[in-house]
Write a protein that holds these residues in place. Structure first.
Motif, PDB file in Angstrom:
ATOM      1  N   LEU A 355      -9.998  23.622 -36.511  1.00 22.18           N
ATOM      2  CA  LEU A 355     -11.217  24.400 -36.219  1.00 22.18           C
ATOM      3  C   LEU A 355     -12.366  23.965 -36.916  1.00 22.18           C
ATOM      4  O   LEU A 355     -13.750  24.221 -36.553  1.00 22.18           O
ATOM      5  CB  LEU A 355     -11.202  25.936 -36.018  1.00 22.18           C
ATOM      6  N   THR A 356     -12.149  23.219 -38.076  1.00 25.79           N
ATOM      7  CA  THR A 356     -13.134  23.030 -38.794  1.00 25.79           C
ATOM      8  C   THR A 356     -13.520  21.414 -38.812  1.00 25.79           C
ATOM      9  O   THR A 356     -14.589  20.840 -39.251  1.00 25.79           O
ATOM     10  CB  THR A 356     -13.018  23.234 -40.574  1.00 25.79           C
ATOM     11  N   ASP A 357     -12.563  20.634 -38.413  1.00 27.76           N
ATOM     12  CA  ASP A 357     -12.644  19.250 -38.044  1.00 27.76           C
ATOM     13  C   ASP A 357     -13.411  18.987 -36.915  1.00 27.76           C
ATOM     14  O   ASP A 357     -13.123  19.191 -35.758  1.00 27.76           O
ATOM     15  CB  ASP A 357     -11.322  18.461 -38.032  1.00 27.76           C
ATOM     16  N   LYS A 361     -12.348  20.121 -33.027  1.00 25.26           N
ATOM     17  CA  LYS A 361     -12.730  21.547 -32.872  1.00 25.26           C
ATOM     18  C   LYS A 361     -12.863  21.887 -31.543  1.00 25.26           C
ATOM     19  O   LYS A 361     -12.551  22.731 -30.715  1.00 25.26           O
ATOM     20  CB  LYS A 361     -14.071  21.631 -33.365  1.00 25.26           C
ATOM     21  N   PHE A 362     -13.270  20.888 -30.393  1.00 26.69           N
ATOM     22  CA  PHE A 362     -13.894  20.948 -29.166  1.00 26.69           C
ATOM     23  C   PHE A 362     -12.411  21.657 -28.466  1.00 26.69           C
ATOM     24  O   PHE A 362     -12.403  22.444 -27.853  1.00 26.69           O
ATOM     25  CB  PHE A 362     -14.474  20.031 -28.616  1.00 26.69           C
ATOM     26  N   ILE A 363     -11.509  20.646 -28.570  1.00 24.22           N
ATOM     27  CA  ILE A 363     -10.127  20.771 -28.044  1.00 24.22           C
ATOM     28  C   ILE A 363      -9.387  22.120 -28.391  1.00 24.22           C
ATOM     29  O   ILE A 363      -8.775  22.898 -27.670  1.00 24.22           O
ATOM     30  CB  ILE A 363      -9.248  19.720 -28.113  1.00 24.22           C
ATOM     31  N   ALA A 364      -9.382  22.178 -29.693  1.00 25.19           N
ATOM     32  CA  ALA A 364      -9.056  23.580 -30.467  1.00 25.19           C
ATOM     33  C   ALA A 364      -9.561  24.718 -29.972  1.00 25.19           C
ATOM     34  O   ALA A 364      -8.620  25.762 -29.620  1.00 25.19           O
ATOM     35  CB  ALA A 364      -9.055  23.420 -32.144  1.00 25.19           C
ATOM     36  N   GLU A 365     -10.914  24.778 -29.863  1.00 26.88           N
ATOM     37  CA  GLU A 365     -11.508  25.790 -29.136  1.00 26.88           C
ATOM     38  C   GLU A 365     -11.202  26.172 -27.819  1.00 26.88           C
ATOM     39  O   GLU A 365     -11.185  27.183 -27.262  1.00 26.88           O
ATOM     40  CB  GLU A 365     -13.014  25.792 -29.329  1.00 26.88           C
TER      41      GLU A 365
END
Length: 826
Positions: A355-357, A361-365
């Motif tokens: 979530l910080t990379d 981040k986009f795919i994680a969110e």
């Protein structure tokens, strides 16, 4: 070679007889005369000129002499030598013919012996005259034309033809309409023919290609199903791992131990600035993710799941990411799915906070809120830390968010919302290996088609700190972009339904029919054929327009020679004869034409007449008179023939023409600087008109009116127009023009005796009648409208000026200048 026979009347008081071999002939009936004349400076002798003609006692002797003068002038120009020499020859001949001392009269009988020898000399004279090239050639043509002159003449001719054609088209707009209709009809016929032929060929190819298209679609769909099945099989371990996390207490507290990023008591980030990183991406998980019991238990579960998936060399890594931070990975160093010496070192991925990379981040969110698998890729895998060679060139990362019922965690922040999630289950899929295992390249190659498998993915732009969509190519045939053919697209039923299979088959255009695509072949010749059809139609229409223009030109020429009604009758083989009760005839000739023709070259005379009478034709057309004919220097027009009109109207038209012609002549100069003076005559009366001859039909007029008009001209003066009494009375009745005259009185006219004539000077247009003039005119009767019915009036309209008429039954007008507004009938 020409033979000149000079006929010459001569009236004698005594009726002596001239002896001849055939008896005595009265000098009043026949006359012959011998002239002996020798050209000064010439070896030619005119030994005998014999005139023998039946003469009409009523013919004008002056006219006969004038004709003889013209003939003699043409003879005199034939002698050789300088212009002075020719002048002396002319004067000698004129003196011989008209009574000089050199006249040698001979009796007809006595002159017969010398006629034979003199004829030889006369023939020699005309031969010499014909040989005088410089008398007939124009000076401009003496040395031929240069190339530039020829080009200029050519373009001048083309420009004149174009200008003439444009004039014809402007005056006859039907030509454009007919040409356009012919173009449309011809073009439509050719286009329909092309469409029929092309459609026939398309139908044949369509039927042939439909099976190939269906085969390609089936292949694309089967390929998509293969990849979908393989991916489903590859991501199946995600659900298994998620269940273990939910059921095994050993994994429950990992998110709490890691904690939220940058939260108090949470695991810190590694020194990312010292490692040349632009942002913190990896956390120090020492003491949490390297716990022996946790690692051992995870490896046991993950190895079993990986083995049971039967996805060797495809499923290359199984991971757990509590609190969205990669913590447990199996295998840590993967050598079993790679050929020696290649291997996959995953140690560098430990502690990776997704979530910080920004790149993750986009795919994680997108993964956090849902319960579905979210796939990212394709991308290259570099799993060691901080840097090492690429382990997998094309890989997919599949993530599944994990929720543990009844447990509270720091939560995952996604798009501004904190979700109570444990973390992610993650698997890494070697996509290149999966594609090679599918045999998709060989399958499409065998079918003769090419494919391209694409997926829409979200990428991060670190320069703008934004995400953008990018279509990633997952796999494609060699040379796909360079190959031709139409593309069939099949959407694959995979995770997120974002995959598309594009298949190129043949080189045909696809149209939609019954929601299925099939090939509609546009033959390579079809579109060029349309262009050829349009061009050919335009050419055909242009030729058709040329024919119409030429036909119109020919008709115009015929209409110039013959009036329209007469032309129609002549074309049907009928005799054209018409009687006209009251017409006006104008004659004019050029004063001094004989001397001019002697002094000028023939080409100069021709140019002069052409330039002068071209302008005269323009004036005739402007004034609405009909040009009857031109004979030498004589010019004749008529009013009331062949287009009938009232006597005063026809006389006024001819008079206006004559006045304007005289004014024009005063300032006229030819291109050679020559001036022309004319005299004219006008007469009005009845006559007969008709067409004479079949070979070259000619519209002409007959009657005493024509003869008197000719006498008016021959007895007129230079620059003046003489009119007869009948024309004078017709002009006096004109309602539009007021003519000015000069009374000439009674003058003798041959064959008519004394006639009262006038010189026509000018014309003034009569001003329109006004109301005041109507009221003051004794010939106009006005009656008060009170008690009078409209039908009792003789004329229901009263003219109120040059451009207005008032109906007195509905409008009022002032009859006496007052404002009482009385209404009247006139």
């Amino acid at each position: 070679q020409n033979l000149c026979i000079v006929t010459m009347p001569r009236r004698r008081e005594s009726k002596t007889s001239i002896p001849s071999s055939r008896g005595s002939v009265s000098s009043d009936d026949n006359f012959h005369r011998r002239v002996s004349w020798v050209s000064e400076g010439s070896d030619m002798q005119i030994d005998h000129i014999e005139a023998l003609n039946d003469l009409d006692g009523d013919e004008d002797e002056d006219d006969e002499l004038d004709n003889l003068t013209k003939t003699t002038a043409s003879v005199s120009r034939g002698s050789r030598g300088s212009r002075d020499s020719r002048g002396s020859v002319r004067n000698s001949l004129m003196g011989s013919l008209f009574g000089s001392k050199n006249v040698n009269k001979r009796r007809r009988g006595s002159g017969r012996s010398s006629l034979s020898s003199s004829s030889q000399n006369l023939t020699s004279f005309w031969s010499d005259l014909a040989a005088e090239k410089d008398l007939w050639d124009d000076d401009d043509d003496a040395e031929g034309y240069s190339c530039g002159q020829l080009c200029a003449a050519f373009w001048e001719t083309r420009f004149h033809a174009l200008k003439q054609n444009c004039g014809i088209i402007c005056k006859n707009p039907k030509i454009i309409l007919l040409t356009f209709l012919v173009f449309l009809a011809f073009c439509a016929a050719l286009v329909i023919l092309i469409i029929i032929l092309a459609e026939s060929q398309r139908e044949e190819i369509r039927q042939e290609r439909i099976e190939q298209q269906r085969s390609a679609i089936d292949l694309a769909e089967s390929t998509g199903k293969f990849f979908s099945d393989q991916l489903d099989q590859a991501i199946l371990p995600l659900f298994s791992i998620a269940q273990f996390v939910q059921q095994l207490p050993i994994f429950e507290d990992l998110p709490n131990l890691i904690g939220g990023a940058n939260e108090p008591g949470s695991l810190p980030f590694k020194p990312w600035k010292e490692l040349n990183k632009t942002s913190p991406t990896h956390r120090d998980t020492t003491g949490v993710c390297d716990d022996a019991d946790v690692v051992s238990r995870f490896n046991e579960i993950a190895s079993t799941i990986k083995k049971n998936s039967k996805m060797e060399r495809v499923l290359v890594n199984v991971q757990l990411a509590p609190q969205a931070t990669l913590c447990l990975l199996y295998p840590m160093n993967n050598t079993e799915d790679f050929d020696y010496p290649a291997y996959m070192d995953n140690s560098g991925a430990v502690g990776h906070d997704l979530l910080t990379d920004p790149n993750r981040k986009f795919i994680a969110e997108a993964t956090v809120p849902g319960d579905d698998v979210v796939i990212a890729g394709p991308l290259s895998l570099v799993q060691c830390y901080p840097d090492c060679p690429t382990a997998v060139e094309q890989a997919f990362i599949a993530r599944l968010s994990i929720s543990v019922p009844g447990k509270q965690y720091p939560g995952l922040l996604a798009n501004g919302t904190v979700h109570n999630k444990w973390g992610f289950a993650v698997v890494l899929i070697n996509w290149k290996e999966l594609v090679d295992r599918s045999g998709v390249y060989e399958r499409f190659e065998n079918e003769g088609n090419k494919f391209q498998l694409t997926r829409t993915d979200q990428k991060y732009d670190k320069d703008t700190d934004t995400y953008f969509e990018k279509v990633a190519v997952l796999a494609e045939s060699e040379g796909y972009d360079q190959s031709g053919g139409e593309v069939i697209t099949a959407k694959l039923d995979t995770t997120n339904n974002e995959w598309e299979m594009h298949v190129k088959i043949g080189s045909y255009k696809v149209v939609d029919l019954d929601n299925r695509s099939f090939y509609d072949n546009y033959p390579p010749w079809e579109y060029p054929a349309y262009g050829v059809a349009i061009g050919f139609s335009a050419l055909f229409a242009l030729l058709f327009m040329t024919i119409l223009i030429e036909k119109r030109l020919n008709k115009n020429v015929l209409e110039q020679l013959l009036p329209g009604k007469s032309l129609q009758k002549v074309s049907r083989g009928k005799t054209v004869v018409e009687k006209f009760d009251l017409v006006t005839v104008y004659f004019s000739d050029i004063v001094g034409y004989t001397s001019m023709s002697v002094e000028l070259r023939p080409i100069q005379v021709m140019k002069m007449l052409n330039e002068f009478y071209t302008e005269m034709d323009r004036i005739a057309d402007k004034n609405g008179v009909y040009k009857m004919e031109t004979i030498g220097d004589a010019y004749m027009v008529t009013g009331g023939v062949p287009d009938r009109c009232s006597g005063p109207e026809g006389a006024a038209k001819v008079a206006l023409f004559a006045i304007e012609a005289m004014e024009f002549t005063k300032n006229f100069k030819t291109s050679d600087g020559l001036t022309v003076k004319i005299r004219g005559g006008i007469n009005s009366g009845s006559l007969v008109a008709g067409v004479v001859g079949n070979l070259r039909p000619k519209y002409t007029i007959f009657g005493d009116t024509v003869n008197v008009a000719s006498r008016m001209e021959s007895n007129s003066l230079e620059g003046r127009v003489q009119i007869s009494e009948s024309t004078y009375f017709q002009l006096k009745q004109s309602r539009e023009y007021d003519f000015e005259y000069e009374d000439r009185g009674l003058i003798p006219i041959k064959g008519k005796g004394e006639m009262h004539t006038w010189f026509l000077d000018s014309a003034t247009k009569i001003a329109p009648v006004t109301v005041r003039q109507l009221v003051d005119n004794d010939d106009i009767y006005l009656q008060d409208i009170d008690g009078v019915k409209k039908e009792e009036s003789s004329r229901p309209l009263i003219q109120l000026g040059s451009d207005e008429e008032i109906d007195v039954d509905s409008h009022s007008f002032d009859s006496d200048g007052s404002t009482d507004g009385e209404q009247f009938y006139a």
